[in-house]
Design a protein around this motif. Structure first.
Motif, PDB file in Angstrom:
ATOM      1  N   PRO A  63      18.734  98.990 -24.061  1.00  0.00           N
ATOM      2  CA  PRO A  63      17.843 100.079 -24.711  1.00  0.00           C
ATOM      3  C   PRO A  63      16.736  99.986 -22.997  1.00  0.00           C
ATOM      4  N   LEU A  64      16.806  98.968 -22.630  1.00  0.00           N
ATOM      5  CA  LEU A  64      15.235  99.257 -21.169  1.00  0.00           C
ATOM      6  C   LEU A  64      15.855  99.104 -20.516  1.00  0.00           C
ATOM      7  N   ARG A  65      17.517  99.270 -19.335  1.00  0.00           N
ATOM      8  CA  ARG A  65      17.768  99.579 -18.651  1.00  0.00           C
ATOM      9  C   ARG A  65      18.030 100.776 -18.420  1.00  0.00           C
ATOM     10  N   GLU A  66      17.832 102.431 -19.094  1.00  0.00           N
ATOM     11  CA  GLU A  66      18.255 103.275 -18.607  1.00  0.00           C
ATOM     12  C   GLU A  66      16.673 103.928 -18.978  1.00  0.00           C
ATOM     13  N   GLU A  67      16.313 104.836 -18.731  1.00  0.00           N
ATOM     14  CA  GLU A  67      15.454 105.856 -18.859  1.00  0.00           C
ATOM     15  C   GLU A  67      15.299 106.308 -20.098  1.00  0.00           C
ATOM     16  N   VAL A  68      16.038 106.439 -20.890  1.00  0.00           N
ATOM     17  CA  VAL A  68      16.579 107.698 -22.081  1.00  0.00           C
ATOM     18  C   VAL A  68      18.055 106.297 -22.668  1.00  0.00           C
ATOM     19  N   PHE A  69      17.921 105.781 -24.244  1.00  0.00           N
ATOM     20  CA  PHE A  69      18.594 105.070 -24.894  1.00  0.00           C
ATOM     21  C   PHE A  69      19.035 105.598 -25.960  1.00  0.00           C
ATOM     22  N   HIS A  70      20.545 105.669 -26.011  1.00  0.00           N
ATOM     23  CA  HIS A  70      20.748 106.253 -27.018  1.00  0.00           C
ATOM     24  C   HIS A  70      21.077 105.097 -28.055  1.00  0.00           C
ATOM     25  N   PHE A  71      20.281 105.228 -29.450  1.00  0.00           N
ATOM     26  CA  PHE A  71      20.676 104.470 -29.913  1.00  0.00           C
ATOM     27  C   PHE A  71      21.412 104.623 -31.331  1.00  0.00           C
ATOM     28  N   THR A  72      22.474 104.014 -31.577  1.00  0.00           N
ATOM     29  CA  THR A  72      23.216 104.564 -32.311  1.00  0.00           C
ATOM     30  C   THR A  72      23.577 102.830 -33.709  1.00  0.00           C
ATOM     31  N   ARG A  73      24.060 103.521 -34.935  1.00  0.00           N
ATOM     32  CA  ARG A  73      24.570 102.416 -35.061  1.00  0.00           C
ATOM     33  C   ARG A  73      26.378 101.787 -35.026  1.00  0.00           C
ATOM     34  N   THR A  74      26.695 102.364 -33.502  1.00  0.00           N
ATOM     35  CA  THR A  74      28.156 101.027 -33.461  1.00  0.00           C
ATOM     36  C   THR A  74      27.049 100.313 -31.934  1.00  0.00           C
ATOM     37  N   TRP A  75      26.325 100.948 -32.163  1.00  0.00           N
ATOM     38  CA  TRP A  75      25.609 100.137 -31.074  1.00  0.00           C
ATOM     39  C   TRP A  75      24.866  98.655 -31.801  1.00  0.00           C
ATOM     40  N   LEU A  76      24.068  98.626 -32.665  1.00  0.00           N
ATOM     41  CA  LEU A  76      23.343  97.579 -33.718  1.00  0.00           C
ATOM     42  C   LEU A  76      24.515  96.748 -34.760  1.00  0.00           C
TER      43      LEU A  76
ATOM     44  N   HIS B 192       9.034  89.573 -35.236  1.00  0.00           N
ATOM     45  CA  HIS B 192      10.252  90.409 -34.695  1.00  0.00           C
ATOM     46  C   HIS B 192      10.782  91.117 -36.056  1.00  0.00           C
ATOM     47  N   ARG B 193      10.559  90.866 -37.301  1.00  0.00           N
ATOM     48  CA  ARG B 193      11.154  91.890 -38.064  1.00  0.00           C
ATOM     49  C   ARG B 193      11.344  92.941 -38.603  1.00  0.00           C
ATOM     50  N   VAL B 194       9.464  93.187 -38.090  1.00  0.00           N
ATOM     51  CA  VAL B 194       9.146  94.517 -38.016  1.00  0.00           C
ATOM     52  C   VAL B 194      10.105  95.438 -36.454  1.00  0.00           C
ATOM     53  N   THR B 195       9.797  94.571 -35.637  1.00  0.00           N
ATOM     54  CA  THR B 195      10.663  95.281 -34.229  1.00  0.00           C
ATOM     55  C   THR B 195      12.246  95.401 -34.585  1.00  0.00           C
ATOM     56  N   LEU B 196      12.050  94.891 -35.548  1.00  0.00           N
ATOM     57  CA  LEU B 196      14.048  95.275 -35.737  1.00  0.00           C
ATOM     58  C   LEU B 196      14.230  96.269 -36.865  1.00  0.00           C
ATOM     59  N   GLY B 197      13.043  95.968 -37.918  1.00  0.00           N
ATOM     60  CA  GLY B 197      13.739  97.400 -38.387  1.00  0.00           C
ATOM     61  C   GLY B 197      13.058  98.643 -37.835  1.00  0.00           C
ATOM     62  N   ALA B 198      11.948  99.001 -36.835  1.00  0.00           N
ATOM     63  CA  ALA B 198      11.968  99.613 -36.502  1.00  0.00           C
ATOM     64  C   ALA B 198      13.676 100.286 -35.594  1.00  0.00           C
ATOM     65  N   THR B 199      13.998  99.433 -34.698  1.00  0.00           N
ATOM     66  CA  THR B 199      15.224  99.575 -33.897  1.00  0.00           C
ATOM     67  C   THR B 199      16.337 100.023 -35.003  1.00  0.00           C
ATOM     68  N   GLY B 200      16.388  99.734 -36.373  1.00  0.00           N
ATOM     69  CA  GLY B 200      17.639  99.866 -37.355  1.00  0.00           C
ATOM     70  C   GLY B 200      16.827 101.675 -37.759  1.00  0.00           C
ATOM     71  N   ILE B 201      15.825 101.799 -37.913  1.00  0.00           N
ATOM     72  CA  ILE B 201      15.758 103.467 -38.469  1.00  0.00           C
ATOM     73  C   ILE B 201      16.120 104.358 -36.795  1.00  0.00           C
ATOM     74  N   LEU B 202      16.172 103.525 -36.006  1.00  0.00           N
ATOM     75  CA  LEU B 202      16.186 104.210 -34.655  1.00  0.00           C
ATOM     76  C   LEU B 202      17.606 104.966 -34.615  1.00  0.00           C
ATOM     77  N   CYS B 203      18.294 103.840 -34.995  1.00  0.00           N
ATOM     78  CA  CYS B 203      20.104 103.781 -35.420  1.00  0.00           C
ATOM     79  C   CYS B 203      20.214 104.762 -36.014  1.00  0.00           C
ATOM     80  N   GLN B 204      19.517 104.419 -38.066  1.00  0.00           N
ATOM     81  CA  GLN B 204      19.971 105.689 -38.590  1.00  0.00           C
ATOM     82  C   GLN B 204      19.668 107.330 -38.098  1.00  0.00           C
ATOM     83  N   LEU B 205      18.452 107.052 -37.055  1.00  0.00           N
ATOM     84  CA  LEU B 205      18.360 108.671 -36.454  1.00  0.00           C
ATOM     85  C   LEU B 205      18.976 108.726 -35.587  1.00  0.00           C
TER      86      LEU B 205
END
Length: 436
Positions: free
Chosen positions: A360-373, A404-417
């Motif tokens: 997610p940090l390799r480009e200016e804008v990253f698309h968080f998806t369920r498929t990626w996670l 670690h748990r909170v960062t994973l959780g926040a990432t999970g929400i981004l992918c749900q969104l």
């Protein structure tokens, strides 16, 4: 038998039924294999039925099981759709359909916590709850000075039920591990247990919320309701409204999804620097998007205390993985005890394991998806994958577990969104050690 112990016994029986049900399905699976069905088909069927039972039982419970279900909700984006569907349904019921306390019980708790004349503190009080939480319910009211407020009232016996549920949940963490690939469930349960016990005293939550409210007062992007009054089992905060992230996940437009994801990311990374605390309960029910475009943040019972902000080491590791510097990466991991003494791990294997996580940090804008996670979870969980073996050889020091748990959780929400987020700029601004 009183009502509270009776309900506790019923909860225990439901939780205890899970391992028994799984054992029955496994035995049945052996029989189907002997009858000629492939192991892949049988395993898929057993997993699906086990997930359905687990999610259905969690959806009927309050206390620790409900809280644990909420914590796991952010990982559903990593679960295959055929397993996640019953989970989403159970979580929806869990968050909206819990039976309310009788009015007389609510009034009794208010009298015990705010005094016999508690009614004089309110100009209005709605006896019908507007929301249910894991250990309490929320009522809408008007404070005596005219402010609209949310009144959180703890269920009588919630402390006893919470501890009983957690003891039961700890007994079959391995079952949940099989259903949620890539998540270390036992450490998650242990850490959640410690946080949940803290949440039983609403005065602690009120103190945390006051710190966040002060840190984000007047902010253009985040609103934290101010605390009006608090006691061990009752808490009064200013009322706030917005579209729950759970609804945006289900039916939000692209612009709404991206805004919610971006604001959530900024809140997650900026809060430790601004307040010295990390909001440690990331699930969609704790966030709303207001009509003014600001993120509403709720429920501060669980926090991590980070007086110096996010650890610099995490930013350094992220930068080295991003820059493809395997030997330097291995050196920091050894220095910070992520690699146990005597363990041999080539730097290239460490880079191969961690590299995909920083995509997610390799480009200016990253698309968080369920498929990626889902791909990340499967990569880590597949024992045939060398990355899985590398991951199992690493150690997560205790001081990083909650972050670690909170960062994973926040990432999970981004992918749900399904959100598109300028993650690199956010991390560069707020994560020490990443940009310098």
């Amino acid at each position: 038998m009183s009502e509270i112990p009776r309900k506790a016994v019923q909860r225990t029986a439901k939780l205890a039924s899970l391992p028994i049900g799984v054992a029955g399905r496994v035995v049945g699976g052996w029989g189907k294999r002997l009858a000629g069905r492939s192991s892949e088909d049988v395993n898929a069927e057993v997993s699906a039925k086990t997930a359905e039972q687990l999610f259905a039982v969690l959806g009927q419970l309050k206390g620790g099981a409900m809280k644990f279900g909420q914590a796991l909700s952010v990982f559903e984006a990593a679960v295959p759709d055929e397993l996640a569907a019953p989970y989403r349904e159970a979580l929806t019921k869990l968050q909206s359909a819990a039976p309310p306390m009788p009015e007389r019980t609510v009034h009794r708790v208010l009298a015990e916590q705010l005094g016999a004349s508690w009614g004089k503190r309110f100009a209005e009080f709605d006896d019908s709850p507007t929301a249910s939480a894991s250990i309490g319910q929320v009522h809408r009211a008007v404070w005596h000075d005219g402010r609209e407020v949310a009144v959180k009232v703890q269920y009588p016996g919630a402390d006893e039920a919470l501890r009983a549920d957690l003891r039961q949940l700890m007994r079959f963490s391995r079952l949940m591990q099989a259903i949620i690939p890539g998540a270390e469930v036992k450490p998650l349960l242990e850490e959640l247990r410690d946080r949940m016990v803290e949440e039983l005293d609403y005065r602690t939550e009120a103190d945390n919320q006051r710190v966040f409210a002060k840190a984000f007062e007047g902010d253009d992007e985040v609103l934290v309701p101010r605390v009006v009054a608090s006691s061990p089992k009752v808490m009064v905060s200013e009322w706030t409204e917005g579209t729950p992230l759970a609804r945006i996940i289900l039916e939000g437009e692209r612009e709404e999804r991206d805004l919610a994801g971006t604001l959530l990311s900024r809140f997650h990374f900026s809060a430790p620097s601004r307040s010295g605390l990390l909001h440690a309960d990331p699930h969609p029910g704790n966030f709303m998007l207001g009509a003014d475009g600001r993120l509403r943040v709720l429920d501060f019972g669980a926090v991590a205390r980070l007086p110096e902000g996010l650890p610099r080491t995490l930013g350094e590791l992220t930068r080295l993985a991003l820059e493809n510097r395997p030997e330097d990466l291995l050196g920091v991991l050894r220095r910070e005890h992520f690699v146990r003494p005597g363990t041999t791990l080539p730097g290239e294997e460490i880079q191969a394991f961690l590299g995909p996580f920083v995509e997610p940090l390799r480009e200016e804008v990253f698309h968080f998806t369920r498929t990626w996670l889902r791909g990340q979870a499967e990569r880590v969980a597949d024992l045939r994958n060398p990355d899985s073996q590398t991951g199992r050889s690493l150690n997560l020091p205790p001081q990083y577990l909650l972050i670690h748990r909170v960062t994973l959780g926040a990432t999970g929400i981004l992918c749900q969104l399904d959100a598109e987020v300028p993650a690199r700029a956010i991390v560069a601004r707020w994560q020490p050690g990443f940009a310098d």
